[in-house]
Design a protein around this motif. Sequence first.
Motif: not given
Length: 474
Positions: A283-289
């Motif tokens: 997810x392109x690094x669009x991840x809280x964790x």
Amino acid sequence: MFEYAPAPESRDVVDIKPSYGLFIGGEFADGTGTSLKTVNPASEEVLAEVAVASADDVDRAVRAAREAFGTWSAMPGSERAKYLFRIARIIQERSRELAVLETLDNGKPIRESRDVDLPLVAAHFFYYAGWADKLQHAGYGADPRPLGVAGQVIPWNFPLLMLAWKIAPALAAGNTVVLKPAETTPLTALLFAEICRQADLPPGVVNIVTGAGETGAALVNHPGVDKVAFTGSTEVGRLIARSVAGTGKKVTLELGGKAANIVFDDAALDQAVEGIVNGIFFNQGHVCCAGSRLLVQESIAEELLDALKRRLGTLRLGDPLDKNTDIGAINSAAQLAKIRELSDLGEAEGAERWSPVCPLPDKGFWFPPTIFTGVAQSHRIAREEVFGPVLSVLTFRTPAEAVEKANNTPFGLSAGVWTEKGSRILWMADRLRAGVVWANTFNKFDPTSPFGGYKESGYGREGGRHGLEAYLDV
């Protein structure tokens, strides 16, 4: 290396209207405020105009939810469950349509929308449908009661999945909902409103108000809201915590993260490399964790980095609707600017930047997968949430040093441990100050398992039996 021919998913399965209103009391209605445009991040094409809910619109939605609460909360749990099961089945039936719409509006690869997001969305509704008539067995008293109206604000990185995380437990517990999706990704929430109508959900049980920060603030601060659930940035989370302090509203906050992905010298190297890639470039690094800090044992650092760079050279960046794409578009121009700013700072602070050869499309918002080595714990790229495809690499020598470096952050959402020793996994997990610790994997989710953080990563849990507590008067 194989050359992949394009394998585009069809846009024809989605019917995007030129403009959208608000979903209040079971009907779509015009807003009294202005409107905003939602764009495709991969092409900058305007997809639709969406209403911006004013304070008056939010008030109408909260009143509709309050009116529906009496009937919905009094309904037997087995009857509420039927609606949730019906919603879950419709989501499965319309999963291709939802996945394409999510990819168009968000920029994430269709492979992820189709194979990760949508199955989990349906699974959450199925799971909490099962709880609806068993609340007295959840461990929160013999007769747990719903709270009332839940005001929910969700982010743009997993628009439909975050909706499911919020709405499914709220409805199962007997609450009604007013939800505000992120301003850059409102379209799947509005399609979910159609699904609620298709499932004959009673009017007012779910209401969708679109808009930006002011709309969210109006919802959070509305005196008719009994419960606030927010997923997003730590900065906004602080504002929400301050604004609801002393009001009696129940609050859960799932905020930012700066997770450590810790690789020991006995780890299965190829498996660890896949876990690192999944941890930060999913997810392109669009991840809280996201596993944005790689902590690798010094003795294998060089070997692991060589393998990681080879693997990054095989990732395909491009059209998110192409089924071969691994890295999609950054969600917005504003987020791309933030990623660029922090990456430039990383170089200025002395870290070494590396990206594979990666031609970027001419239109849209794009950033190549990036690794920083020579990172110090004081560097901003090692301390601040980049929320993009950027990995900071640090080394350690002993397990105790790994724990100390992993915990040296204001965040505490997640961590990963890679080792063949089960005793070491348990030893590390006991000492890591993180809400979720993955063992020899990363970014694995299940509706039966609770998720949430410590410190500046927020409080409260979503998912599992624990996720019901936030929506019950216990």
